[in-house]
Each structure stands twice: as C-alpha cells, then as structure tokens.
Scaffold this active site. Structure first.
Site, PDB file in Angstrom:
ATOM      1  N   THR A 153     -36.551 -31.327 -10.344  1.00 36.86           N
ATOM      2  CA  THR A 153     -35.512 -30.816 -11.257  1.00 36.86           C
ATOM      3  C   THR A 153     -36.097 -30.152 -12.499  1.00 36.86           C
ATOM      4  O   THR A 153     -35.389 -29.425 -13.207  1.00 36.86           O
ATOM      5  CB  THR A 153     -34.612 -31.967 -11.740  1.00 36.86           C
ATOM      6  OG1 THR A 153     -35.420 -32.870 -12.520  1.00 36.86           O
ATOM      7  CG2 THR A 153     -33.995 -32.723 -10.572  1.00 36.86           C
ATOM      8  N   ARG A 171     -42.166 -34.442 -16.540  1.00 36.51           N
ATOM      9  CA  ARG A 171     -41.131 -33.586 -15.935  1.00 36.51           C
ATOM     10  C   ARG A 171     -40.984 -33.949 -14.470  1.00 36.51           C
ATOM     11  O   ARG A 171     -41.969 -33.976 -13.733  1.00 36.51           O
ATOM     12  CB  ARG A 171     -41.544 -32.112 -16.031  1.00 36.51           C
ATOM     13  CG  ARG A 171     -41.449 -31.554 -17.393  1.00 36.51           C
ATOM     14  CD  ARG A 171     -41.395 -30.043 -17.388  1.00 36.51           C
ATOM     15  NE  ARG A 171     -42.272 -29.358 -16.449  1.00 36.51           N
ATOM     16  CZ  ARG A 171     -42.308 -28.051 -16.314  1.00 36.51           C
ATOM     17  NH1 ARG A 171     -41.498 -27.291 -17.030  1.00 36.51           N
ATOM     18  NH2 ARG A 171     -43.127 -27.478 -15.477  1.00 36.51           N
TER      19      ARG A 171
HETATM   20  C1  PRP Z   1     -45.737 -30.906 -19.788  1.00 41.02           C
HETATM   21  C2  PRP Z   1     -45.963 -30.556 -21.253  1.00 41.02           C
HETATM   22  C3  PRP Z   1     -44.619 -30.835 -21.847  1.00 41.02           C
HETATM   23  C4  PRP Z   1     -43.684 -30.421 -20.758  1.00 41.02           C
HETATM   24  C5  PRP Z   1     -43.150 -29.063 -21.093  1.00 41.02           C
HETATM   25  O1  PRP Z   1     -45.793 -32.257 -19.602  1.00 41.02           O
HETATM   26  O2  PRP Z   1     -46.998 -31.286 -21.839  1.00 41.02           O
HETATM   27  O3  PRP Z   1     -44.414 -32.185 -22.206  1.00 41.02           O
HETATM   28  O4  PRP Z   1     -44.443 -30.367 -19.551  1.00 41.02           O
HETATM   29  O5  PRP Z   1     -42.194 -28.666 -20.189  1.00 41.02           O
HETATM   30  P1  PRP Z   1     -40.658 -28.484 -20.547  1.00 41.02           P
HETATM   31  O6  PRP Z   1     -40.604 -27.672 -21.814  1.00 41.02           O
HETATM   32  O7  PRP Z   1     -40.132 -27.738 -19.359  1.00 41.02           O
HETATM   33  O8  PRP Z   1     -40.037 -29.838 -20.701  1.00 41.02           O
HETATM   34  P2  PRP Z   1     -45.734 -32.932 -18.156  1.00 41.02           P
HETATM   35  O9  PRP Z   1     -44.320 -33.237 -17.794  1.00 41.02           O
HETATM   36  O10 PRP Z   1     -46.500 -32.085 -17.188  1.00 41.02           O
HETATM   37  O11 PRP Z   1     -46.442 -34.328 -18.394  1.00 41.02           O
HETATM   38  P3  PRP Z   1     -47.953 -34.647 -18.790  1.00 41.02           P
HETATM   39  O12 PRP Z   1     -48.147 -34.193 -20.207  1.00 41.02           O
HETATM   40  O13 PRP Z   1     -48.019 -36.125 -18.665  1.00 41.02           O
HETATM   41  O14 PRP Z   1     -48.853 -33.922 -17.834  1.00 41.02           O
HETATM   42  N1  URA Z   2     -46.163 -27.926 -18.604  1.00 39.85           N
HETATM   43  C1  URA Z   2     -47.436 -27.458 -18.614  1.00 39.85           C
HETATM   44  O1  URA Z   2     -48.403 -28.230 -18.786  1.00 39.85           O
HETATM   45  N2  URA Z   2     -47.619 -26.144 -18.416  1.00 39.85           N
HETATM   46  C2  URA Z   2     -46.609 -25.290 -18.224  1.00 39.85           C
HETATM   47  O2  URA Z   2     -46.845 -24.085 -18.068  1.00 39.85           O
HETATM   48  C3  URA Z   2     -45.291 -25.805 -18.228  1.00 39.85           C
HETATM   49  C4  URA Z   2     -45.103 -27.133 -18.421  1.00 39.85           C
END
Ligand code: PRP
Ligand code: URA
Length: 209
Positions: A108, A104
């Site tokens: 944004t 993410r």
């Molecule tokens: C986290 C989680 C999801 C996403 C959820 O990943 O594992 O993939 O955020 O958020 P959303 O529903 O708002 O899209 P992150 O982007 O933190 O990446 P990571 O798993 O590599 O830490």
């Molecule tokens: N991604 C995470 O890992 N935790 C949250 O609460 C939201 C997005």
C-alpha cells in the site's frame, strides 16, 4: 501555508550527488548524510532568537548574546532518520532525541508505526523531525500528527530529497510546519520511490540492500 526551503548550497549539492551515485558504499553514504545534516541544520537554526547575557572576557565585561527561548528536540523517523542525528547533534549537543519508528507497507506504501519514545517535555521544545526521504509524504505526515498529539506546537521537518507529491501532502496536512530539503526531485515511480532519488535510504545507510 508552510514554506519549502530548498537548501541547495554547492557543498550540500555536491555531497548529495555523491550519495545519489549507486557506486557509493554505506560508509561514505553515512558520513555524507551526517555532514549534510549538519550543514542543513546550520540553515534551519538560522533564525533562533538570541538574548543578551553579561559575561567577562579576559579583558573586560561585555554584553554578549546567547540562544534564548525554546530548547530543541531532534526526532528521527526510524530507520533512515537515524542517519541525520549525529550531524545535527554536533551542532546542538544539548538537544534531546526522540524516536518514531515507521515502515512503509510494501503493497500500500502507507506507513505503519511500530515505536514511539519522545522526551517528556517535548511540547516545550522546538522539534526538528528528520527523515532523509519525503516520498508520498505518508510517513512524515503521520509522524507530525503524532508529535502534535504529544502537544508539540513548533515543529520543522528536515529531509534530504523530497518528491513534489510528499511536499504537497505535508503542506496540506500540516500547513504550520516548514520543510527543509537539500533537493526537490521530479516525481515518484510506480513503487513510490523518488525519481531520480538515491534508492532506499535505510538500506543504503545500514547495508541491508
Ligand atoms: C523510508 C524513508 C521514509 C519513508 C518515506 O522509510 O526513510 O521514512 O520511506 O516514504 P513516504 O514519504 O512515502 O512515507 P522505510 O519505510 O523504507 O523504512 P526504513 O527507514 O526502516 O527503511
Ligand atoms: N523511501 C526511500 O528510502 N527512498 C525512496 O525513494 C522512497 C521512500
């Protein structure tokens, strides 16, 4: 409209409460996530069709039943989805595993895709897309679109904690995909983190806090 299945079996809820606690370290967090993935996988696969097969027990021939039809693919959204793969694979050892990498954008909160590698025959499989957190729903919705671009027609999404905002987005954009979660939390905060949630799942799994 897709169905939201909240799998709130007491064992799952208990394990999730330990995971939510900020004092729980990475080792326990990872183990519990895999245990929950296995328990949820049991529910998610409850309606897999069976077909009759003739086998011979040490006593006699019998008409037994075995799982028929579509084979399964497990697709974690990297990174955090990786934490649910071993638990699911212990239930379905022959499942193939694809990977979709997304993070993410911190400003944004929109997902950015950086990797995609899927089994060649994925369109013939029941796909279980896994990611512990369903927050805004952007990552799950985009990953589902990607799977459909590869021809997938039978997909289920499994997470650990969902926010109402994420459920709404996935249901609106992918009404054919059922969502399985261990908990439906209250809301998102200003940083699009789930409240009460469990923090950043990827960081807690991999110790990158
Ligand atoms: C986290 C989680 C999801 C996403 C959820 O990943 O594992 O993939 O955020 O958020 P959303 O529903 O708002 O899209 P992150 O982007 O933190 O990446 P990571 O798993 O590599 O830490
Ligand atoms: N991604 C995470 O890992 N935790 C949250 O609460 C939201 C997005």
């Amino acid at each position: 409209m897709s169905k939201l299945h909240v799998i709130d079996h007491p064992l799952i809820t208990h394990k999730l409460s330990i995971m939510r606690n900020k004092k729980t370290g990475s080792k326990d967090f990872r183990e519990l996530l895999n245990e929950i993935a296995m328990l949820m996988g049991y529910e998610l696969t409850r309606d897999l069709p069976l077909e009759p097969v003739t086998i011979e027990t040490p006593i006699t021939k019998m008409q037994a039943e075995m799982i028929s039809g579509k084979k399964i693919a497990i697709v974690p959204i990297l990174r955090a989805g990786l934490g649910m793969v071993d638990g699911l694979q212990s239930l379905v050892p022959v499942a193939k595993v694809g990977h979709i990498g997304m993070y993410r954008d911190p400003e944004t909160h929109k997902p950015v895709e950086y990797y995609c590698k899927l089994p060649a025959d994925i369109e013939q499989r029941l796909v279980i897309l896994v990611d512990p957190m369903l927050a805004t729903g952007g990552s799950a919705a985009d990953a589902l679109t990607k799977l459909k671009e590869h021809g997938c027609t039978h997909i289920r999404f499994m997470c650990l904690v969902a926010a109402p905002e994420g459920v709404k987005k996935v249901q609106e954009e992918h009404p054919d995909v059922d969502i399985y979660t261990a908990a439906l939390d209250e809301r998102l905060n200003d940083h699009a983190y789930i409240v009460p949630g469990l923090g950043d799942a990827g960081d807690r799994i991999f110790g990158t806090l």
